[in-house]
Design a protein around this motif. Structure first.
Motif, short mmCIF file in Angstrom:
data_model
loop_
_atom_site.label_atom_id
_atom_site.label_comp_id
_atom_site.label_asym_id
_atom_site.label_seq_id
_atom_site.Cartn_x
_atom_site.Cartn_y
_atom_site.Cartn_z
N ASP A 1 30.66 105.52 61.22
CA ASP A 1 29.98 106.77 60.94
C ASP A 1 28.61 106.79 61.61
O ASP A 1 27.71 106.02 61.27
CB ASP A 1 29.82 106.94 59.42
CG ASP A 1 29.27 108.30 59.05
OD1 ASP A 1 29.05 109.13 59.95
OD2 ASP A 1 29.06 108.55 57.84
N SER A 2 28.42 107.68 62.57
CA SER A 2 27.17 107.76 63.33
C SER A 2 26.02 108.30 62.47
O SER A 2 24.85 108.17 62.86
CB SER A 2 27.34 108.64 64.57
OG SER A 2 27.75 109.95 64.20
N GLU A 3 26.33 108.87 61.32
CA GLU A 3 25.27 109.36 60.43
C GLU A 3 24.59 108.22 59.69
O GLU A 3 23.46 108.36 59.20
CB GLU A 3 25.83 110.37 59.43
CG GLU A 3 26.27 111.69 60.08
CD GLU A 3 26.68 112.72 59.05
OE1 GLU A 3 26.46 112.47 57.84
OE2 GLU A 3 27.21 113.76 59.44
N THR A 4 25.28 107.08 59.56
CA THR A 4 24.71 105.95 58.83
C THR A 4 24.43 104.74 59.71
O THR A 4 23.70 103.85 59.31
CB THR A 4 25.64 105.52 57.68
OG1 THR A 4 26.92 105.16 58.22
CG2 THR A 4 25.83 106.65 56.69
N SER B 1 19.97 107.22 65.63
CA SER B 1 19.76 108.56 65.07
C SER B 1 19.79 108.56 63.55
O SER B 1 19.40 109.55 62.92
CB SER B 1 20.81 109.53 65.61
OG SER B 1 22.12 109.10 65.28
N ALA B 2 20.24 107.46 62.93
CA ALA B 2 20.26 107.38 61.47
C ALA B 2 18.87 107.06 60.90
O ALA B 2 18.65 107.19 59.70
CB ALA B 2 21.26 106.31 61.02
N ASP C 1 14.99 107.82 60.28
CA ASP C 1 14.15 109.02 60.20
C ASP C 1 13.04 109.03 61.24
O ASP C 1 12.63 110.09 61.72
CB ASP C 1 13.53 109.14 58.80
CG ASP C 1 14.58 109.46 57.74
OD1 ASP C 1 15.64 110.00 58.10
OD2 ASP C 1 14.33 109.15 56.55
N THR D 1 34.60 108.46 55.42
CA THR D 1 33.41 109.31 55.42
C THR D 1 33.42 110.29 54.25
O THR D 1 32.37 110.57 53.68
CB THR D 1 33.29 110.09 56.74
OG1 THR D 1 34.52 110.77 57.02
CG2 THR D 1 32.98 109.15 57.89
N LYS E 1 30.39 110.18 51.10
CA LYS E 1 29.52 111.30 50.78
C LYS E 1 29.44 111.60 49.29
O LYS E 1 28.77 112.54 48.88
CB LYS E 1 29.99 112.55 51.53
CG LYS E 1 29.87 112.45 53.05
CD LYS E 1 30.47 113.65 53.74
CE LYS E 1 30.38 113.51 55.27
NZ LYS E 1 31.03 114.63 55.98
#
Length: 700
Positions: A540-543, A547-548, A550, A601, A605
């Motif tokens: 998961d590129s969100e975690t 870019s994960a 801040d 994923t 969430k």
């Protein structure tokens, strides 16, 4: 998120803990105070950040507010310890911390920490007092939920609100352990030892720990890779960099109260098990094959690391909560060892793939890291090991074997030597620039160049994923910009910055001073390298990824530099993509990979968790059934016998958890991504043979 608070339920009524227990007074918790040298170190850190950091940010009121937010969040990310009144009291200092630091005053950072320490001590003492009498009598038939992610929640407005939050947190811990099959006696004993251990470690904290935490709340505002290392942390950092201590080969980090696997060292013991994955949470550690499992929830990171480290050849057991799972625990046995250079060395294999009625031989070179034996290099050993030397030898062997194309597998390659990334590119392109480096003083260096004719000129593919970082991104970006070969896989990590160590009065400052740019002018920072042909996402590129963070430095671009173009990939990629999509649309392994990623994923969430035992058990059964259905769908499509139950699947996956010695061999079995990459390469070779590649053309 495990819970920590308790409540007594009697005659259907809920009682506040503060009614049952005497509150802890301030005098019972010793305050930690800064020592004089830390004030001078704080001034040094502020000065070096302002002068040397790539970002050139000034420490003023805006930075002070950011420091206040970051520090509070680092202490109490789940908003479970501080009260709203505490936060209101501290808010008066929100724009004054910058003036304090410039004056060498860190008192307010310590005042905030001491209040936090008092709140934690209060809660732990209350829990321990309750657990000394056994587990509270919870009603697991009540429909109530525990908030897992409290980032957007408020701090408790009152003691009673805090009590109810902690009642749910401890109830959630008890329920989670009940669902693993533990008895009430086992749960009470485990939790009592857990919280007594946390209280003991709270009492062991010292001034250096507080100062390091406070200073790193400041450095993180500049970027996630700049940080202050106290003398103790510096010693651990130096030992890990020199690989002088044996362990499992995993980089760990803290997330709330858990120790989390950030990444695996390629070729290391944990990597070779195939059972430890990034984002797995470690909840307990046991020594040897049968030693007692020690609960490590809430432990300091360096204490967990000390427990995992040990002499080469000995065993350690990790109890983990696998990422994306149903919350169940898995125990993995790992044999400790040093990460040997030969285990990380490049290796090759040859496979055959068909395109139409043609069969092509494809060489695969797996490269876990960009390595060089610096000690042998410095003493001018003519046989020193390095990435480029090893790959050159493998390329020579592959060409003798008559391969039609080469795949360079950089999946999970977290980087390494910039020199080796540059020299490796030299094997595939003629003379030309490889990477641009922009420094904090805005000067741009273009000294990293390919300086000789290419050794291998045939069809080339670079395989990357989300864990391909730094030097991997430099190499992949250069190959892509030169149109020298296809880049296939997933968007890479996006770490395009360079850090240096700056000495301080106490400890050292690791500080970001430079940034990488491709020859096209695009930065590898934040955005990473995007593949020409995408594979199913597994991470998961969100975690995971730059870019994960801040405070990651942004993507930007500078001027391109003159470089060559080789293959006419712009015209080839659409046809290659169509063939790839058609081939994988109904492929059982690719259908499974896509479904598995969506499953993981979706569950990651989850914001709330039920505290109703029947609901949780139903959810667990449903999740296990989803996993079983996905796996059996894949097996049946491949002509394999389906598993009779989830337990049979789990048993199969838990077998052979101990690593074998040496580097892992390259196989296509259980690696559908590499297998499909081979078919894409066969298509690439076929198209290239049917067309006349253009002459190399330079441009500005």
């Amino acid at each position: 998120m495990l819970s920590h608070r308790i409540a007594a339920l009697a005659s259907g009524l809920s009682f506040s803990l503060l009614v049952l227990l005497s509150p802890i007074t301030l005098a019972e918790v010793d305050d930690l105070k800064p020592h004089q040298d830390q004030g001078g170190t704080a001034r040094e850190i502020v000065s070096k950040l302002e002068m040397l950091h790539y970002n050139k940010l000034k420490v003023g009121d805006e930075m002070s507010a950011g420091l206040w937010d970051e520090y509070i969040d680092s202490l109490d990310p789940s908003k479970s310890y501080f009260l709203s009144s505490d936060i209101s009291e501290f808010r008066q200092w929100r724009t004054k911390l910058d003036d304090d630091l410039k004056a060498g005053n860190v008192d307010r950072g310590f005042e905030i920490y001491n209040r936090y320490r008092l709140r934690v001590s209060d809660r732990l003492n209350n829990i321990i007092s309750q657990l000394d009498n056994g587990l509270p009598k919870y009603d697991f038939n009540v429909d109530e939920s525990l908030e897992l992610d409290r980032e957007d929640s408020e701090w408790p407005q009152s003691i009673s609100a805090a009590d109810d939050l902690w009642r749910k947190r401890l109830k959630g811990s008890v329920l989670s352990l009940r669902l693993t099959g533990k008895s009430d006696e086992e749960i009470a004993d485990l939790l009592l030892r857990r919280y007594k251990g946390q209280l003991k470690r709270l009492g062991q904290q010292n001034s250096d720990d507080v100062f390091e935490l406070y200073m790193n709340s400041l450095t993180r505002l500049y970027d996630p890779h700049s940080n202050y290392l106290s003398p103790r942390s510096l010693e651990n950092f130096n030992m890990s960099m020199s690989l002088s201590l044996e362990g499992i080969g995993a980089v760990l980090q803290m997330e709330d109260e858990y120790t989390k696997v950030a990444r695996l060292v390629a070729g290391g013991p944990a990597d070779r098990t195939g059972k430890v994955k990034p984002n797995d949470k470690i909840v307990a550690v046991g020594q040897d094959k049968e030693g007692e499992m020690v609960d490590v929830v809430g432990w300091r990171l360096d204490d967990v690391v000390d427990l995992i480290r040990g002499t080469a050849g000995s065993y350690v057991r990790l109890e983990t909560i696998p990422t994306g799972g149903d919350g169940s625990h898995r125990t993995i046995t790992i044999q400790r060892s040093k990460v040997k250079l030969e285990d990380q060395a490049a290796k090759k294999a040859v496979f055959e793939f068909t395109e139409g009625d043609q069969t092509y031989k494809v060489g695969v070179i797996n490269l876990p890291t960009f390595y060089i034996d610096f000690e042998a290099y410095r003493r001018r050993d003519p046989n020193y090991k390095s990435t480029t030397r090893d790959v050159a030898n493998l390329l020579e062997e592959l060409q003798k074997e008559g391969v039609d194309g080469v795949i360079l597998d950089l999946r999970n390659n977290g980087g390494g030597s910039l020199q080796e990334a540059t020299m490796l590119t030299d094997l595939f392109i003629d003379q030309g620039p490889v990477v641009q480096i922009r420094h904090a003083n805005e000067q741009i260096s273009r000294h990293n160049r390919s300086r000789s004719r290419a050794m291998y000129r045939g069809p080339l593919m670079v395989l990357i994923n989300r864990l391909s970082a730094s030097a991997s991104e430099i190499f992949a970006g250069a190959i892509q910009d030169y149109n020298r070969g296809l880049v296939v896989g997933n968007q890479s990590f996006g770490k395009g910055t360079v850090q240096t160590m700056a000495p301080l009065k106490e400890g050292q400052l690791k500080i970001t001073q430079s940034k990488f740019y491709r020859v096209s002018g695009d930065s590898t920072q934040h955005a990473g390298v995007s593949p020409d042909i995408s594979m199913p996402q597994l991470i998961d590129s969100e975690t995971v990824g730059e870019s994960a963070y801040d405070t990651a430095l942004p993507w930007d671009r500078i001027h391109a530099v003159r470089h060559a173009k080789y293959f006419n990939l712009k015209e080839m990629v659409p046809e290659l993509s169509r063939k790839h999509e058609k081939r994988t649309e109904t492929d059982p392994d690719f259908v499974f990979l896509r479904e598995q990623f969506k499953y993981q994923t979706d569950h990651a969430k989850q914001k709330m968790v039920s505290l109703n035992e029947a609901v949780r058990e139903q959810e667990r059964v449903q999740m296990n059934q989803e996993v079983l259905t996905m796996e059996n769908k894949r097996r049946q499509a491949k002509g394999l016998e389906p598993y009779a139950s989830f337990e049979a699947l789990e048993k199969s996956e838990s077998e052979d958890t101990e690593p074998v010695g040496g580097a892992v061999e390259i196989t296509l079995e259980d690696d559908p991504v590499l297998n499909e990459a081979g078919f894409i390469m066969a298509d690439f070779i076929g198209i290239n043979k049917r067309t006349s590649p253009p002459q190399v053309a330079n441009f500005d």
